[in-house]
Design a protein around this motif. Structure first.
Motif, PDB file in Angstrom:
ATOM      1  N   UNK A 269       0.828  -1.202   0.000  1.00  0.00           N
ATOM      2  CA  UNK A 269       0.000   0.000   0.000  1.00  0.00           C
ATOM      3  C   UNK A 269       0.863   1.253   0.000  1.00  0.00           C
ATOM      4  N   UNK A 270       1.915   1.254   0.819  1.00  0.00           N
ATOM      5  CA  UNK A 270       2.777   2.431   0.910  1.00  0.00           C
ATOM      6  C   UNK A 270       3.575   2.632  -0.375  1.00  0.00           C
ATOM      7  N   UNK A 271       4.172   1.551  -0.883  1.00  0.00           N
ATOM      8  CA  UNK A 271       4.993   1.656  -2.085  1.00  0.00           C
ATOM      9  C   UNK A 271       4.163   2.089  -3.293  1.00  0.00           C
ATOM     10  N   UNK A 272       2.969   1.527  -3.420  1.00  0.00           N
ATOM     11  CA  UNK A 272       2.102   1.904  -4.546  1.00  0.00           C
ATOM     12  C   UNK A 272       1.688   3.363  -4.449  1.00  0.00           C
ATOM     13  N   UNK A 273       1.337   3.807  -3.236  1.00  0.00           N
ATOM     14  CA  UNK A 273       0.933   5.205  -3.049  1.00  0.00           C
ATOM     15  C   UNK A 273       2.078   6.151  -3.351  1.00  0.00           C
ATOM     16  N   UNK A 274       3.298   5.762  -2.997  1.00  0.00           N
ATOM     17  CA  UNK A 274       4.457   6.606  -3.283  1.00  0.00           C
ATOM     18  C   UNK A 274       4.606   6.832  -4.784  1.00  0.00           C
ATOM     19  N   UNK A 275       4.394   5.775  -5.553  1.00  0.00           N
ATOM     20  CA  UNK A 275       4.509   5.881  -7.008  1.00  0.00           C
ATOM     21  C   UNK A 275       3.345   6.683  -7.596  1.00  0.00           C
ATOM     22  N   UNK A 276       2.144   6.394  -7.135  1.00  0.00           N
ATOM     23  CA  UNK A 276       0.973   7.087  -7.682  1.00  0.00           C
ATOM     24  C   UNK A 276       0.993   8.573  -7.350  1.00  0.00           C
ATOM     25  N   UNK A 277       1.526   8.911  -6.194  1.00  0.00           N
ATOM     26  CA  UNK A 277       1.516  10.306  -5.745  1.00  0.00           C
ATOM     27  C   UNK A 277       2.308  11.203  -6.696  1.00  0.00           C
ATOM     28  N   UNK A 278       3.393  10.674  -7.254  1.00  0.00           N
ATOM     29  CA  UNK A 278       4.214  11.470  -8.166  1.00  0.00           C
ATOM     30  C   UNK A 278       3.437  11.872  -9.424  1.00  0.00           C
ATOM     31  N   UNK A 279       2.457  11.037  -9.795  1.00  0.00           N
ATOM     32  CA  UNK A 279       1.635  11.345 -10.973  1.00  0.00           C
ATOM     33  C   UNK A 279       0.405  12.155 -10.590  1.00  0.00           C
ATOM     34  N   UNK A 280      -0.272  11.722  -9.536  1.00  0.00           N
ATOM     35  CA  UNK A 280      -1.516  12.393  -9.142  1.00  0.00           C
ATOM     36  C   UNK A 280      -1.266  13.844  -8.745  1.00  0.00           C
ATOM     37  N   UNK A 281      -0.167  14.083  -8.078  1.00  0.00           N
ATOM     38  CA  UNK A 281       0.133  15.441  -7.597  1.00  0.00           C
ATOM     39  C   UNK A 281       1.328  16.053  -8.341  1.00  0.00           C
ATOM     40  N   UNK A 282       1.490  15.646  -9.598  1.00  0.00           N
ATOM     41  CA  UNK A 282       2.621  16.150 -10.384  1.00  0.00           C
ATOM     42  C   UNK A 282       2.571  17.671 -10.532  1.00  0.00           C
ATOM     43  N   UNK A 283       1.369  18.218 -10.682  1.00  0.00           N
ATOM     44  CA  UNK A 283       1.244  19.668 -10.876  1.00  0.00           C
ATOM     45  C   UNK A 283       1.716  20.431  -9.641  1.00  0.00           C
ATOM     46  N   UNK A 284       1.302  19.964  -8.463  1.00  0.00           N
ATOM     47  CA  UNK A 284       1.719  20.639  -7.231  1.00  0.00           C
ATOM     48  C   UNK A 284       3.222  20.505  -7.004  1.00  0.00           C
ATOM     49  N   UNK A 285       3.761  19.325  -7.276  1.00  0.00           N
ATOM     50  CA  UNK A 285       5.192  19.113  -7.083  1.00  0.00           C
ATOM     51  C   UNK A 285       5.998  19.988  -8.030  1.00  0.00           C
ATOM     52  N   UNK A 286       5.566  20.049  -9.292  1.00  0.00           N
ATOM     53  CA  UNK A 286       6.271  20.886 -10.266  1.00  0.00           C
ATOM     54  C   UNK A 286       6.159  22.360  -9.900  1.00  0.00           C
ATOM     55  N   UNK A 287       4.977  22.776  -9.452  1.00  0.00           N
ATOM     56  CA  UNK A 287       4.785  24.170  -9.046  1.00  0.00           C
ATOM     57  C   UNK A 287       5.704  24.528  -7.881  1.00  0.00           C
TER      58      UNK A 287
END
Length: 229
Positions: A47-65
């Motif tokens: 659950x943790x590893x999958x969420x870590x990977x998905x988070x980079x895509x789901x919140x890509x806009x916030x991370x890039x900003x």
């Protein structure tokens, strides 16, 4: 990107090594006793590893900003810091000017940190939400692993009181297997209005205190009716 998120998302799990699962834990050897490295189990769970990977895509806009804004803040601060360092090395530095410059630099840094935290707030909320889902199943996973392996006492590998344990007393893999069964994946995006557990507990405590205060408040004395002659 990881350097940007590290000060904001320091939750104690991202630094857990995958090898920590198989490394021998330290504990006192005894029949029916096992140790578990909870942070390592959580960090290596599906659950943790999958969420870590998905988070980079789901919140890509916030991370890039946040990355872009951090670069802008750094570019704004560089000439101010360079001037401060140069003025500080002068033969007769102007202390009043240096103090003013330092205050300006600190003000920009603090404002920048607040802005970055605001941008990354959804990312932090997502990580906290995932962690809570995992934590909610940890006790059940530990108990199931202990029962299946005839363990009557489970010790934390990070409490500082464990001295030694042989590999047979390491319950990490068993707890990890149970946790992955109980929670194969965690929801990534918190629902609308969701609050971290700590805040929910604080609100519940405040509400209970207010209710108790309202229920135990002394009643106002009844007004005495005038007596007729």
């Amino acid at each position: 990107m990881k350097q940007l998120l590290k000060p904001v998302l320091a939750l104690g799990l991202m630094t857990a090594s995958a090898t920590a699962i198989t490394a021998p834990a330290m504990a006192q050897q005894a029949q029916g006793v096992a140790v578990v490295n909870i942070p390592a189990v959580v960090a290596n769970s599906n659950a943790y590893q999958t969420a870590q990977q998905q988070r980079q895509t789901t919140y890509a806009a916030q991370i890039q900003q946040a990355e872009t804004r951090q670069q802008q803040i750094s570019a704004q601060l560089k000439p101010l810091v360079d001037k401060f360092n140069a003025d500080r090395q002068a033969a007769t530095p102007d202390r009043a000017s240096l103090q003013q410059q330092a205050g300006q630099i600190q003000q920009i840094e603090q404002a920048g940190q607040r802005e970055l935290q605001q941008i990354l707030a959804p990312v932090v909320a997502s990580q906290t939400y995932v962690n809570e889902q995992i934590e909610d199943r940890l006790d059940e996973a530990v108990q199931a692993a202990a029962t299946k392996n005839n363990v009557t006492l489970v010790l934390s590998a990070s409490n500082g009181q464990i001295l030694f344990a042989g590999p047979t007393h390491n319950l990490n893999q068993q707890v990890l297997a149970e946790l992955n069964t109980l929670l194969p994946a965690a929801a990534l995006v918190p629902p609308q209005g969701w609050l971290p557990r700590e805040i929910r507990q604080q609100q519940a405590a405040q509400a209970a205190a207010q209710a108790q205060q309202a229920g135990t408040a002394p009643a106002a004395p009844a007004q005495q009716q005038p007596t007729g002659r």
